[in-house]
Design a protein around this motif. Sequence first.
Motif, PDB file in Angstrom:
ATOM      1  N   HIS A 268       0.820  -1.214   0.000  1.00  0.00           N
ATOM      2  CA  HIS A 268       0.000   0.000   0.000  1.00  0.00           C
ATOM      3  C   HIS A 268       0.854   1.264   0.000  1.00  0.00           C
ATOM      4  N   LEU A 269       2.026   1.229   0.654  1.00  0.00           N
ATOM      5  CA  LEU A 269       2.933   2.381   0.585  1.00  0.00           C
ATOM      6  C   LEU A 269       3.401   2.612  -0.848  1.00  0.00           C
TER       7      LEU A 269
ATOM      8  N   ASP B 289      -8.766  -1.239   8.351  1.00  0.00           N
ATOM      9  CA  ASP B 289      -8.391  -1.726   7.031  1.00  0.00           C
ATOM     10  C   ASP B 289      -6.913  -1.390   6.780  1.00  0.00           C
ATOM     11  N   ARG B 290      -6.161  -2.323   6.235  1.00  0.00           N
ATOM     12  CA  ARG B 290      -4.712  -2.123   6.101  1.00  0.00           C
ATOM     13  C   ARG B 290      -4.342  -0.994   5.152  1.00  0.00           C
ATOM     14  N   ARG B 291      -5.201  -0.707   4.193  1.00  0.00           N
ATOM     15  CA  ARG B 291      -4.923   0.428   3.312  1.00  0.00           C
ATOM     16  C   ARG B 291      -4.996   1.728   4.115  1.00  0.00           C
TER      17      ARG B 291
ATOM     18  N   ARG C  95      -1.686   6.070   7.155  1.00  0.00           N
ATOM     19  CA  ARG C  95      -1.163   6.722   8.364  1.00  0.00           C
ATOM     20  C   ARG C  95       0.357   6.670   8.378  1.00  0.00           C
ATOM     21  N   LEU C  96       0.917   5.499   8.021  1.00  0.00           N
ATOM     22  CA  LEU C  96       2.367   5.378   7.989  1.00  0.00           C
ATOM     23  C   LEU C  96       2.964   6.266   6.903  1.00  0.00           C
ATOM     24  N   ASP C  97       2.286   6.380   5.773  1.00  0.00           N
ATOM     25  CA  ASP C  97       2.721   7.289   4.715  1.00  0.00           C
ATOM     26  C   ASP C  97       2.862   8.709   5.266  1.00  0.00           C
ATOM     27  N   GLY C  98       1.873   9.151   6.035  1.00  0.00           N
ATOM     28  CA  GLY C  98       1.939  10.490   6.618  1.00  0.00           C
ATOM     29  C   GLY C  98       3.091  10.644   7.588  1.00  0.00           C
TER      30      GLY C  98
END
Length: 404
Positions: A32-33, A386-388, A393-396
């Motif tokens: 997803h990243l 949901d993992r997406r 959140r991790l992207d941010g």
Amino acid sequence: MAENTPRAVVVSQHYPPDRSGNASRIRDTCRHLSEEGWDITVLAPPPSFPHGRFQRSWQRETTSVADGVTVHRLWAWQPTADDPSFLSRLAYYVLFPLHALLWLVFNYRGYDAVVTSSPPIFTGLPGLVVGGIGGKPWIVDVRDLWIDAAVGLGFVSPGGLIERASRRFEQLVLRLADRVTVTTTVLGDRLTELYGVPNERIRHLPNGVDTDEYRPEGDPTEQTIVYTGNVGHAQDLESCVRAMESVTAANATLRIVGDGDLRAELERIVAERDLGDRVEFVGLLPRDEIPGVLNDATIGVAPLKQQPTLAYAVPTKAYEYMSCELPVIATGSGEIRTLIEASGGGVVVENDPEQLASAFDELLADVDRRETLGAKGREHVIERYDRRTVARRLDGILREVVGR
């Protein structure tokens, strides 16, 4: 890849085909990243978990690309026994981060950020050098109070040299990281209490599930109580097995899907109590078969042991059950209870075979209640876990630490 595409390297002890909840979580997060515009590289050892299920590899490095993610498998010791010795486990946990450290030193300039996923705590070593000392933006992803669990389960002597040295190392890692991501607020509070990690550096990044992959399909035709995952020391599967002696529902079966250190002991208990027609050991299955297993079941069980050191834990299986509209019966305290109560997706009972048997019987007999619990659980995980959504959140957080 565009010249201005941000690049991150993720260091993880497990990655598919390793069969663990964290392996699948790391894979989905990285995929997803990549969809969010990152060039993602994963460093992992050769497949080794569960131990004794994979052939040992002696290749220094192998590389593959899938779903936009580049994976470098770096040689490390791979235990081949089902229940490895302490030294074999230690070699597995230490040699991989040392190899990852060397790889990152030689490829230091090729990446904008480093993410190290724990447990085990030793994955923090490459981040400590290239991030904490070398200045590369660094996120420590903490999924587990590994040391607390090891002490609480009797693997490490409380107050001994191993515990003290491990805590000193973990404190250094957490204090030097730019951000620390945690699965639950209880876990974040515990890290602040133990190691003085500033609250402003902690970010909540829960476990989750791919709700497209784990979705309800069909109706179960058998009265099956399913457990999926590691058959290990943190799970109270013995109480679940003993509960099957008292379950009155006709043809009810406890299906244990997975493997681990305690499988042989549980099989011994089943044989001694003549429960072979009530308890089924399926063993390991490919991850893509698990949604089908859950959709064939009637109830999902998430039995954590009742220990303060596990109060922070929410097993990935709980999200997977709920995503498939499978009502959850859980044991344990803390965050697992909070999830079940907040979602309305199941019930929590004490770690007692009779109480578990009663809960199994009540849900097996009440179709309407199972459907209500299942619907509430799926609605909750779609909205929050949901993992997406979690990957965004991790992207941010990543863009925050690299200044983009």
